[in-house]
Motif scaffolding. Structure first.
Motif, PDB file in Angstrom:
ATOM      1  N   TYR A 148       2.161  -4.353   0.545  1.00 54.68           N
ATOM      2  CA  TYR A 148       2.051  -4.916  -0.797  1.00 54.68           C
ATOM      3  C   TYR A 148       3.063  -6.046  -0.897  1.00 54.68           C
ATOM      4  O   TYR A 148       4.264  -5.849  -0.661  1.00 54.68           O
ATOM      5  CB  TYR A 148       2.352  -3.895  -1.900  1.00 54.68           C
ATOM      6  CG  TYR A 148       2.491  -4.572  -3.249  1.00 54.68           C
ATOM      7  CD1 TYR A 148       1.366  -5.091  -3.874  1.00 54.68           C
ATOM      8  CD2 TYR A 148       3.729  -4.760  -3.850  1.00 54.68           C
ATOM      9  CE1 TYR A 148       1.475  -5.765  -5.086  1.00 54.68           C
ATOM     10  CE2 TYR A 148       3.854  -5.435  -5.063  1.00 54.68           C
ATOM     11  CZ  TYR A 148       2.714  -5.940  -5.678  1.00 54.68           C
ATOM     12  OH  TYR A 148       2.827  -6.606  -6.864  1.00 54.68           O
ATOM     13  N   VAL A 185      -2.378  -6.117   0.259  1.00 54.94           N
ATOM     14  CA  VAL A 185      -2.636  -6.413  -1.147  1.00 54.94           C
ATOM     15  C   VAL A 185      -1.604  -7.446  -1.555  1.00 54.94           C
ATOM     16  O   VAL A 185      -0.400  -7.196  -1.469  1.00 54.94           O
ATOM     17  CB  VAL A 185      -2.502  -5.170  -2.050  1.00 54.94           C
ATOM     18  CG1 VAL A 185      -2.459  -5.585  -3.525  1.00 54.94           C
ATOM     19  CG2 VAL A 185      -3.658  -4.207  -1.823  1.00 54.94           C
ATOM     20  N   SER A 229      -0.625  -9.665  -4.781  1.00 54.64           N
ATOM     21  CA  SER A 229      -0.912  -9.917  -6.192  1.00 54.64           C
ATOM     22  C   SER A 229      -0.670 -11.380  -6.493  1.00 54.64           C
ATOM     23  O   SER A 229      -0.167 -12.133  -5.663  1.00 54.64           O
ATOM     24  CB  SER A 229      -0.042  -9.031  -7.066  1.00 54.64           C
ATOM     25  OG  SER A 229       1.300  -9.351  -6.843  1.00 54.64           O
ATOM     26  N   ASP A 277      -8.397  -6.276  -2.508  1.00 52.45           N
ATOM     27  CA  ASP A 277      -8.203  -6.765  -3.873  1.00 52.45           C
ATOM     28  C   ASP A 277      -7.182  -5.936  -4.641  1.00 52.45           C
ATOM     29  O   ASP A 277      -6.543  -6.427  -5.556  1.00 52.45           O
ATOM     30  CB  ASP A 277      -9.518  -6.701  -4.643  1.00 52.45           C
ATOM     31  CG  ASP A 277     -10.368  -7.920  -4.376  1.00 52.45           C
ATOM     32  OD1 ASP A 277      -9.825  -8.903  -3.837  1.00 52.45           O
ATOM     33  OD2 ASP A 277     -11.568  -7.891  -4.705  1.00 52.45           O
ATOM     34  N   ASN A 278      -7.080  -4.669  -4.278  1.00 50.82           N
ATOM     35  CA  ASN A 278      -6.209  -3.775  -5.048  1.00 50.82           C
ATOM     36  C   ASN A 278      -5.912  -2.529  -4.219  1.00 50.82           C
ATOM     37  O   ASN A 278      -6.444  -2.367  -3.118  1.00 50.82           O
ATOM     38  CB  ASN A 278      -6.859  -3.406  -6.387  1.00 50.82           C
ATOM     39  CG  ASN A 278      -8.261  -2.862  -6.195  1.00 50.82           C
ATOM     40  OD1 ASN A 278      -8.450  -1.862  -5.487  1.00 50.82           O
ATOM     41  ND2 ASN A 278      -9.261  -3.502  -6.795  1.00 50.82           N
ATOM     42  N   MET A 294      -0.120  -6.968 -11.064  1.00 54.70           N
ATOM     43  CA  MET A 294      -1.451  -6.524 -10.640  1.00 54.70           C
ATOM     44  C   MET A 294      -2.397  -6.404 -11.840  1.00 54.70           C
ATOM     45  O   MET A 294      -3.568  -6.738 -11.754  1.00 54.70           O
ATOM     46  CB  MET A 294      -1.366  -5.156  -9.948  1.00 54.70           C
ATOM     47  CG  MET A 294      -0.671  -5.141  -8.608  1.00 54.70           C
ATOM     48  SD  MET A 294      -1.639  -5.895  -7.285  1.00 54.70           S
ATOM     49  CE  MET A 294      -2.922  -4.651  -7.030  1.00 54.70           C
ATOM     50  N   ALA A 347      -5.875  -8.399 -12.707  1.00 60.92           N
ATOM     51  CA  ALA A 347      -7.136  -7.703 -12.947  1.00 60.92           C
ATOM     52  C   ALA A 347      -7.727  -8.092 -14.301  1.00 60.92           C
ATOM     53  O   ALA A 347      -8.934  -8.270 -14.431  1.00 60.92           O
ATOM     54  CB  ALA A 347      -6.914  -6.195 -12.860  1.00 60.92           C
ATOM     55  N   THR A 356      -5.080   2.792 -12.292  1.00 61.08           N
ATOM     56  CA  THR A 356      -4.812   1.453 -11.763  1.00 61.08           C
ATOM     57  C   THR A 356      -5.046   0.387 -12.833  1.00 61.08           C
ATOM     58  O   THR A 356      -5.802   0.598 -13.783  1.00 61.08           O
ATOM     59  CB  THR A 356      -5.751   1.108 -10.573  1.00 61.08           C
ATOM     60  OG1 THR A 356      -7.097   1.010 -11.059  1.00 61.08           O
ATOM     61  CG2 THR A 356      -5.691   2.161  -9.489  1.00 61.08           C
ATOM     62  N   GLU A 376      -6.767  -2.164 -12.392  1.00 61.13           N
ATOM     63  CA  GLU A 376      -8.165  -2.598 -12.299  1.00 61.13           C
ATOM     64  C   GLU A 376      -9.052  -1.746 -13.190  1.00 61.13           C
ATOM     65  O   GLU A 376      -9.925  -2.241 -13.888  1.00 61.13           O
ATOM     66  CB  GLU A 376      -8.664  -2.513 -10.845  1.00 61.13           C
ATOM     67  CG  GLU A 376      -7.996  -3.511  -9.906  1.00 61.13           C
ATOM     68  CD  GLU A 376      -6.556  -3.155  -9.598  1.00 61.13           C
ATOM     69  OE1 GLU A 376      -6.225  -1.942  -9.545  1.00 61.13           O
ATOM     70  OE2 GLU A 376      -5.734  -4.071  -9.439  1.00 61.13           O
TER      71      GLU A 376
END
Lengths: 487, 487
Positions: A231, A259, A261, A298-299, B333, B337, B454, B456
């Protein structure tokens, strides 16, 4: 692993001590409940940690029963690693004390360094200088340090009742490097419940010495790590280049998932205020990842879905996916999801269709998905898989298994695992449901077959198996669908 | 609810009996373990079901202790609903028997009707004709029927050890209509563990009488249903039009969410072979959903994430999201999203920024996200929310809460719930972690605040709250970001 190898820009000397320290001192150990200095001592006095533990703090004679010394010099034995939890302003003095003891590995968990401004940056420079002079390595500062699930080194100062610790698996393990300490902790806690085997979690903090690049090289050579995850919120210009150089070598051997961000503008602004990283253009990062063979997720959910598949299954040699399912709707949803990530779901060729028609009941739907229908038992899956895997028609198999119906016995677990072993192709199971289904999924995973609750999660995993096949096999990877990007 | 109202094409007469039957007969009840005819009897003899239960089968005198009669005529009392589990070929005869008894609600779970070809279609026509003649309603055939979590009507013939049953919540409930029986069962099982309150699940099967449209109108008037969800693989031309007409009226009162599979070409082919639906062009469906104010979810996970938020929280009056978090990375994050789904994450205006700077510690990051930093306690959230909600700066609040750190007490639960109540704006919590975090999330949800693992998932939920605000408030909805489509 052998220590001390150098690759362009990578410094891996001494890293092994962080994960396999046989003796640890906690500098700033404390008797105050809920303090960082107490939480770390608590971790090391658990019976699983078999090394020696010392506390350092002039105020106490002992902390939680651990002998406490006024400085490093009074500790009777050798000390492999020191965890420093003292105010930043006295950190240089503490580092000098550690250096004089001869300890080479230091995790500085304290904040108050470069992340707070020029004064903190000066203190950070001072401790780096001492480390360089004495051949010491530093993780941090401003981090939660390291969890190693095999050696039980654990400097995460979050209490276990709030932050569960992950466990290793006998099948395959993932190691994760996080720029954010809070995320490192949340991920440790989260992955303890995901059925993922974890080997190491490393929180890098300000990266004053040990950085992404060093750990990438180290983890590439670590036998307990099958997939490497990151991350990150950004790279500094120099470190970034070196990281991608190292990655080019590593990714042909082990999958690396990142990941990162800060895709959008507002998020990049937030990232910059959070860690001071220059998040830079996201498209540049995307291109660099692709070129280095790094898989970008993406996450976190996607990352864990991908890592689970990549740690348990071989990479795919092409993008043709076969679906066998006892749920028509599940087949349709999974086909949708596989197509959406750019994988191919080709119909069976005529000769295979004929063989399937001969061997399966007339009311089964012989397309792709092969719908073995709601009353299917395990042997119907067996027949469908046996026929479909005779001949090179498919590269990845997704078995859709709805276990609410009692006609499907748990022996389907064996059937799927055996066809995987025989075919050596990557298999994935999708199984949607509650507690019985979850338990069955855990059993599948003990047998090395990654299992997912939805067709979408399975598709992300299948995409990763295909993408890593493309990275690993290069031109030998057979692409059928138009595109293989899951966005 | 009042019965018997008719809207253009909608027939809701008699539907209430399916959910509130005070007496039930199982036609085709069986003493054979694992048979459908036994499983249904098992459901109704559970102590929660308070109505009368009868079995019908000339072979037995009783089934699992339930009195068994050779035909409907011998049953001593009235029968509100009959569940038919007999071979298709004798179904017309059975329907005639049911008609003569005067029972008006029939669930035909058996397969072997129109889904198998012309012969089956004839049998289906026959039972429909009998029903029409006698003013009876039919759910099915080829379905698993109905679960009502309040009345405990439960015709799902999947054993409970494999297929958990969902529960209602005291806060808000969702009802779900599924074309696929296997999915209806898997969803019942799955939602039993998702912290979602469920009121009704209905499996429609071949829809020979009761269809999506009828149930949409019925559920719109059902007080125990706050959000209506659908899984569909396609519509027949006539029923489709009527459904969208009804939806236009319903969606201004209650949110309707649809998962429609068959986006891609291969998936549409699979859908057509699964249920015989003409899946039609997916873009046409998309446009029809949008025009009718129906929210389309890409998959079940999104549907449940959206439904949870829409059932617990008011719709948003605009698209400006405020994030308050103790985890910088989580903030980044989540911003990513939220931006990806097309919501706005605007920075605080100068006067608010100033107020926040005055009331929060200097090391907090006063942007959006407001990063109250890792050592935050609940009262720091309280301060941030109090300031940020004085004035109309934001329409939706996302609280990012990492609970691994002991500095954040569980009183944050109260702080968040109270600000929601005072502001009347929709709130969402993101909390990533293991068992402690999961438990805290359950508590949040008991207080009516939807909680997600999350950023997301939270963003999909926030998008749904904004999208439904747009549907409900029309021109009064204030759009700030360029687009509000989550694709």
């Amino acid at each position: 692993m052998s220590e001390g190898y150098y690759v362009s820009g990578v410094k891996t000397e001494g890293l092994d001590l962080f994960f396999n320290a046989k003796s640890v001192a906690i500098y700033g150990a404390s008797v105050t409940p809920n303090s960082v200095g107490q939480a770390i001592v608590q971790n090391f006095i658990k019976p699983m940690y078999e090394g020696k533990v010392y506390a350092v703090n002039p105020k106490y004679r002992q902390v939680l029963g651990v002998p406490c010394y006024p400085s490093m010099q009074e500790i009777p034995g050798e000390v492999d690693m020191v965890v420093v939890a003292v105010p930043a302003r006295i950190a240089p003095r503490v580092m000098q004390d550690v250096a004089e003891k001869g300890t080479k590995a230091v995790i500085v968990v304290s904040g108050g360094f470069s992340e707070t401004g020029p004064k903190g940056a000066e203190l950070e420079d001072e401790i780096v200088e001492i480390a360089k002079k004495h051949g010491m390595r530093i993780i941090g500062p401003n981090c939660v340090g390291v969890i190693d699930t095999h050696s039980h080194v654990d400097t995460f100062f979050l209490p276990e009742y709030r932050c569960n610790r992950p466990k290793p698996s006998n099948v395959a393990n993932i190691s994760l490097v996080s720029q954010s300490g809070a995320f490192a902790a949340a991920i440790a806690d989260w992955t303890s419940e995901l059925g993922l085997g974890i080997s190491k979690i490393i929180s890098l903090g300000n990266k004053c010495d040990v950085d992404d690049d060093d750990l990438l090289h180290y983890l590439a050579h670590d036998d307990t790590t099958q997939v490497i995850c990151y991350y990150t919120e950004g790279y500094d210009p120099g470190g970034g280049r070196s990281f991608f150089e190292t990655a080019k070598k590593v990714t042909s051997k082990k999958p690396v998932i990142v990941v990162k961000s800060g895709r959008g503008e507002r998020a990049r602004a937030a990232a910059s205020s959070h860690t001071g990283s220059l998040a830079g253009s996201d498209k540049v990062a995307d291109a660099a990842y692709k070129q280095a063979g790094i898989i970008r997720a993406d996450n976190f959910e996607h990352m864990f879905d991908m890592a689970k598949a990549l740690s348990m299954q071989p990479p795919a040699r092409g993008d043709r996916v076969l679906i066998v399912t006892n749920g028509g709707g599940l087949g349709v949803m999974t086909t949708d999801a596989l197509e959406a990530v750019g994988l191919a779901v080709p119909p069976p060729p005529p000769e295979l269709e004929e063989r399937l028609r001969e061997s399966l009941p007339g009311y089964c739907a012989i397309h792709n998905p092969i719908d073995v229908v709601g009353d299917a038992n395990a042997s119907r899956y067996d027949i469908a898989l046996k026929e479909a895997l005779q001949g090179d028609y498919y590269d990845i198999v997704v078995a859709g298994v709805l276990l609410q119906t009692p006609s499907l016995g748990m022996d389907v677990t064996n059937v799927v695992a055996n066809h995987q072993r025989q075919s050596k192709k990557p298999f994935i199971v999708v199984s949607m449901g509650g507690s019985f289904t979850t338990k069955a999924g855990e059993i599948m995973q003990l047998m090395g077959i990654p299992t997912y609750a939805t067709g979408e999660k399975a598709s992300v995993a299948a995409w990763a198996l295909a993408r890593y096949g493309e990275i690993k096999f290069g031109r030998e990877f057979k692409r059928t669908a138009g595109r293989t990007n899951h966005k």
